[in-house]
Design an enzyme around this catalytic site. Structure first.
Site, PDB file in Angstrom:
ATOM      1  N   SER A   1       0.951  -1.705   0.070  1.00 27.30           N
ATOM      2  CA  SER A   1       0.377  -0.331   0.308  1.00 27.30           C
ATOM      3  C   SER A   1       1.168   0.987  -0.480  1.00 27.30           C
ATOM      4  CB  SER A   1      -1.411  -0.280   1.171  1.00 27.30           C
ATOM      5  OG  SER A   1      -2.026  -0.961   1.318  1.00 27.30           O
TER       6      SER A   1
ATOM      7  N   ARG B   1       1.024   8.760   5.871  1.00 27.84           N
ATOM      8  CA  ARG B   1       0.010   7.337   6.777  1.00 27.84           C
ATOM      9  C   ARG B   1      -1.453   8.090   6.487  1.00 27.84           C
ATOM     10  NH1 ARG B   1       0.106   2.948   9.683  1.00 27.84           N
ATOM     11  NH2 ARG B   1       2.669   2.938   9.562  1.00 27.84           N
TER      12      ARG B   1
ATOM     13  N   HIS C   1      -2.562   6.858   3.490  1.00 32.66           N
ATOM     14  CA  HIS C   1      -2.723   5.144   3.687  1.00 32.66           C
ATOM     15  C   HIS C   1      -4.439   4.821   4.644  1.00 32.66           C
ATOM     16  CE1 HIS C   1      -2.238   1.282   5.612  1.00 32.66           C
ATOM     17  NE2 HIS C   1      -2.009   0.674   4.332  1.00 32.66           N
TER      18      HIS C   1
END
Length: 207
Positions: free
Chosen positions: A14, A37, A40
């Site tokens: 990812s 992050r 994500h």
């Protein structure tokens, strides 16, 4: 095409995809882990532009966590999403006072939101704290007032509430403070974003 990938490789893949999609959109090295992050967590690439960092915010947040500071959130969802095991290894814990019965009673008696009372409770902890606000703009507005009055000195304010009423305005006030801060400018944000930012800081130490 459906990829066949082992569970432990999903996060790595990812982040590879996120990096590929951000090519041509350079990120400041000190902000990259946090921005990636959050993307994500949300699959929303607007955060590459919406997240605003005060000077040294990431470094100061990491240093505070390394020294054992606590994290205060405004939702149980954010509390649940923060890696409490990693935080505990550093000597910290997560607080969320929003569901405490006495907080609800005091808020009702005073005619204020539970977020206001929760931030006041946090100010009384008497220890260094990072504030991760993902839902309640009144929490940010209360933090602003407490900082301005010299009643609290947060190690870092993560200001990412989502919504429409007082959300933009509360974030803009935090941006005027000298307190270290990471703010999602505009209406976007959420408890998941607040937790993701906390984890991004924690993983710079514990991984």
């Amino acid at each position: 095409m459906i990829e066949t990938i082992r569970p432990q490789e999903i996060e790595r893949r990812s982040f590879e995809i996120i990096g590929e999609m951000l090519q041509g959109h350079p990120l400041a090295p000190e902000h990259e882990a946090v921005i990636k992050r959050v993307i994500h967590t949300t699959a929303d690439f607007d955060y590459a532009d919406n997240l605003v960092f005060s000077a040294g915010a990431v470094e100061k947040g990491v240093a505070a966590l390394r020294s054992g500071c606590d994290i205060v959130t405004d939702t149980q969802m954010a509390r649940a999403g923060i890696n409490k095991t990693a935080l505990a290894r550093l000597g910290g814990q997560v607080h969320c006072f929003m569901s405490d019965p006495d907080v609800a009673q005091e808020a009702q008696a005073r005619g204020v939101t539970r977020a206001v009372v929760s931030m006041e409770r946090a100010a009384a902890l008497g220890r260094p704290c990072i504030f991760a606000i993902g839902n309640a703009p009144t929490a940010l507005l209360t933090l602003y007032t407490l900082v301005e009055a010299g009643q609290i000195e947060p190690a870092l304010i993560i200001g990412v509430p989502v919504g429409f009423v007082n959300v933009v305005e509360s974030k803009e006030r935090i941006l005027t403070l000298p307190t270290p801060h990471i703010v999602a400018r505009g209406r976007k944000g959420g408890s998941n974003v607040a937790a993701a930012i906390c984890n991004a800081l924690l993983y710079q130490i514990t991984r």
